[in-house]
Design a protein around this motif. Structure first.
Motif, PDB file in Angstrom:
ATOM      1  N   VAL A   3       0.839  -1.206   0.000  1.00  0.00           N
ATOM      2  CA  VAL A   3       0.000   0.000   0.000  1.00  0.00           C
ATOM      3  C   VAL A   3       0.873   1.255   0.000  1.00  0.00           C
TER       4      VAL A   3
ATOM      5  N   GLY B  32       1.653   1.841  -3.495  1.00  0.00           N
ATOM      6  CA  GLY B  32       0.458   2.382  -4.143  1.00  0.00           C
ATOM      7  C   GLY B  32       0.258   3.847  -3.831  1.00  0.00           C
TER       8      GLY B  32
ATOM      9  N   VAL C  35      -0.613   1.329   7.218  1.00  0.00           N
ATOM     10  CA  VAL C  35      -1.435   0.625   6.224  1.00  0.00           C
ATOM     11  C   VAL C  35      -2.707   1.423   5.920  1.00  0.00           C
TER      12      VAL C  35
ATOM     13  N   SER D 240      -3.365   3.459   2.419  1.00  0.00           N
ATOM     14  CA  SER D 240      -4.515   3.034   1.611  1.00  0.00           C
ATOM     15  C   SER D 240      -5.386   4.234   1.245  1.00  0.00           C
TER      16      SER D 240
ATOM     17  N   ALA E 286      -3.596   6.210  -1.429  1.00  0.00           N
ATOM     18  CA  ALA E 286      -3.642   5.540  -2.726  1.00  0.00           C
ATOM     19  C   ALA E 286      -5.002   5.693  -3.396  1.00  0.00           C
TER      20      ALA E 286
END
Length: 761
Positions: free
Chosen positions: A30, A33, A214, A218, A221
């Motif tokens: 992530v 990302g 995380v 996320s 992203a």
């Protein structure tokens, strides 16, 4: 649930390398990302159902091509002292700056020359402004375009002119400041004091940072695809850090207590996750449900904030249930206290097996019988049990007094006038107010829909005449019609600043007059613009606050009735939550609206409370309050079920859980308070409100009011009709079924060994 979590904890312990690798790989994935994701585009601010939004939608239909999602800026010029902006030298400097901006970037759509007509020069001739529009949103604007604008402004300043930039082009990203790091440092100190081990203290911090990493990565992203702004990730980080540390703290504490009872590491991990982990799941679910429940307000931006924060909480729960057991496997005896570590090391060195190590760890924690009765939790519980009425009255009256300012709460959304005084946006705002009046920063757009009228032009002109008669109006422009000639716009400049009550009254007065116009001519009147939209959003959130509170309190009552198998205990918990929330809102009003102790909390400009803050705070505090309620009261219920009197059960619950809950509350307060220095008004208020709400709920409601009420209720507190007991599901949050399967009775370690471990500070 406890049995499943017991197995999950043991699995994570045995397969710790794979579990740790999974979370590290997920964080890297992530993170990649987030690093490769394009920057977030324009976040469309739509509020379905409110009049201002209906007017915006109507303008898009009747005036196609006039609306733009591109960035805009107001370049405000003020002539040097003793000069006029219309003097030849000043006028030439303004024109040079406008031309430099116009030719400075290919992304510039247009630049309005302040001397080319209109009302862009103040009546005293000292201040003028130029409006710059761009082809793309501020988030998509290239740095070269921003630099070109800043260079042109700097050149004008160098020649002695005052030049400031309003709008969103040069808007800085929100910053939280150094206090965020201080908050985490305080959390680390509390953990070290609580556990007496650097390794044990480091586990909750490490897992919380991984979980937050995380979650925030996320969000970053997905920011462009879901139109998420930077505030969303900051709020998710704030909540994720607090709950991540606390959830891990409870499981590590329980693990050490199991080791203190002589359990082997794998068995201790399983029991810790099965019991404390069950409460973590319940507490996390309450936060998630409350945050996702914000969708009922039907404000897309608030829904996105709630879902993003809920996702981070879900990740924190999963990390606590899986990665903590894995890391406990890696840490071995290093998470124990110094005395237990030395004993275990000596036994292993002499060739002792796992059973021998477990025995010496338990022996290292053993203390003389009765010594546990002298800990702080026991002494406080006995004091409350001796004087329950006094404690109850003082707690309720004290919070009631703090809650009084909440009755005067005014809601609103911030504009450049709420920015720090050292920002160019705030200085531009002040210059425009100085030259054109306070209301110039928040003009109202009145839309006259004449399709239902026999003579749209006559109806629009009548509305212009009526608006001019209203109080608090500085200027009204003539009606401007679309090509079809059936819809007109009228710009109204209030005399008061956009966030004032006078401007709100003016909006309502125009709308009231519009209803009269419709009845007389058939033409409809809608008021929109940023100021009107802010007023409508604030009103919608005000209207939703009480129903949402009822929903959350009702949910709390039902969930706790399932957990505690009681009616009065959940009722007491829900009312206590309501009391702490109202008191926290009172404190927010006193500081941010009235300015009490404002300098202490970095309040530069008092004003209305952020519209989204109260309802967002309610959702978060609900979960945190239930968290403390579960960890304190489940132990009381279990002790009562196993034969202790109601007062003895209260004392037992405090002996086992007070210090750990205290540490958890202090950690949460430190983390939340770390965000008070943020440059973002929403984040600043949320940080303060959550910190003060945790203070009230943990130390006044749960530590004082709850035991006082339980002492007064006695056995009646645990009463539940048999028919209701049969209907309610048994979620086994306390791990009672697990311990029956394991054949060791109560759902929590008994005896002075566990008492000492759980009450360490």
């Amino acid at each position: 649930m406890a049995t499943f979590l017991y197995k999950l904890g043991r699995f994570a312990f045995r397969r710790r390398r794979y579990v740790a690798l999974f979370w590290v790989a997920l964080l890297a994935l992530v993170g990649f990302g987030a690093a490769s994701a394009s920057s977030a585009g324009s976040s469309s601010f739509s509020i379905p159902g409110v009049e201002a939004q209906k007017a915006f939608d109507l303008l898009d239909q009747r005036f196609p091509g006039t609306s733009s999602d591109g960035a805009s800026a107001k370049i405000v010029f003020k002539a040097p002292e003793g000069q006029k902006i219309t003097d030849p030298a000043s006028k030439a400097e303004v024109k040079k700056t406008v031309q430099a901006i116009d030719h400075g970037s290919k992304e510039v759509a247009s630049v309005a020359d302040p001397f080319a007509g209109g009302n862009s020069v103040s009546k005293n001739g000292e201040i003028a402004y130029a409006t710059v529009t761009y082809k793309v949103s501020s988030m998509e604007l290239q740095d070269s375009s921003k630099d070109a604008l800043q260079d042109a402004v700097d050149d004008a300043k160098a020649d002695g002119m005052t030049v400031e930039v309003g709008g969103d082009v040069l808007q800085a990203m929100p910053e939280t400041g150094a206090t965020e790091v201080i908050g985490i440092a305080i959390a680390a100190v509390v953990l070290v004091i609580t556990f007496g081990s650097l390794i044990a203290a480091g586990l909750p911090l490490l897992t919380a940072l991984i979980g937050v990493g995380v979650g925030v990565a996320s969000i970053t992203a997905l920011a462009n695809a879901l139109s998420l702004d930077s505030t969303t990730s900051i709020l998710a980080m704030m909540i994720g850090l607090a709950v991540g540390i606390d959830y891990a703290l409870f499981i590590v504490s329980r693990y050490r207590a199991e080791r203190a009872e002589g359990k082997k590491p794998e068995e201790a991990v399983g029991r810790a996750v099965g019991t404390a982990g069950s409460a973590v799941v319940f507490a996390g679910l309450t936060v998630i449900i409350a945050l996702v429940g914000l969708a009922v307000v039907n404000i897309p931006m608030l829904t996105k904030m709630g879902v993003a924060a809920a996702g981070t909480v879900a990740i924190a729960v999963l990390v606590a249930l899986t990665m903590i057991p894995a890391l406990l496997g890696f840490a071995g005896n290093m998470v124990l206290g110094r005395k237990a570590r030395k004993a275990a090391k000596s036994t292993k060195a002499s060739g002792g097996d796992a059973d021998a190590v477990a025995d010496v760890v338990a022996a290292a924690h053993r203390q003389p019988s009765g010594e546990h009765k002298t800990n702080m939790g026991t002494r406080w519980a006995r004091f409350v049990l001796r004087k329950p009425v006094m404690v109850l009255v003082l707690g309720v009256v004290g919070l009631g007094v703090v809650a009084v300012p909440a009755t005067q709460m005014q809601l609103g959304l911030p504009d450049d006038g709420s920015q720090p005084t050292d920002t160019t946006q705030r200085r531009a705002y002040d210059l425009l107010s100085e030259g054109f009046g306070p209301g110039f920063n928040g003009p109202l757009m009145t839309v006259v829909d004449g399709r239902g009228a026999d003579d749209p032009h006559s109806a629009a002109n009548r509305e212009v005449a009526q608006i001019k008669k209203l109080p608090d109006v500085t200027a009204v422009t003539p009606a401007t019609f679309n090509k079809a000639g059936d819809t007109a716009t009228i710009t109204v400049v209030p005399s008061s600043k956009p966030t004032s009550e006078e401007t709100k009254d003016l909006v309502n007065a125009i709308r009231d007059d519009g209803r009269n116009l419709k009845s007389e001519t058939g033409a409809s009147v809608l008021v929109t613009g940023t100021t009107a939209m802010n007023i409508d959003v604030s009103q919608k959130l005000t209207d939703a606050l009480v129903p949402y509170l009822i929903l959350v309190v009702g949910l709390a009552f039902l969930l706790l009735m399932v957990v505690f198998r009681s009616i009065l205990v959940p009722l007491k918990a829900a009312l206590g939550f309501l009391l702490s929330v109202v008191a926290a809102l009172g404190a927010v009003v006193a500081v941010y609206q009235w300015g009490w102790l404002g300098s202490l909390f970095g309040v530069e400009e008092t004003g209305p409370i952020m519209s989204m803050m109260p309802i967002f705070m309610v959702g978060v505090v609900f979960g945190l309050a239930m968290d403390y309620e579960v960890f304190l009261v489940t132990r009381m219920r279990e002790a009562h079920v196993h034969g202790e009197s109601p007062k003895q059960a209260v004392e037992t619950g405090f002996r086992h859980g007070t210090r750990v809950v205290t540490a958890a509350a202090v950690i949460m307060m430190a983390v939340f308070a770390g965000f008070i220095s943020s440059s973002e008004q929403m984040v600043k208020m949320i940080g303060f409100s959550l910190a003060i709400a945790v203070l009230f709920d943990a130390f006044v409601v749960r530590m004082a009011i709850v035991p006082a009420v339980l002492a007064l209720l006695g056995k009646r507190a645990w009463w539940l009709p048999r028919w209701l007991d049969r209907i309610l599901p048994n979620v086994d949050v306390e791990g009672e079924q697990l311990h029956k399967q394991l054949g060791d009775g109560p759902d929590e370690p008994q005896g002075p060994d566990a008492d000492r471990e759980l009450s360490r500070v």
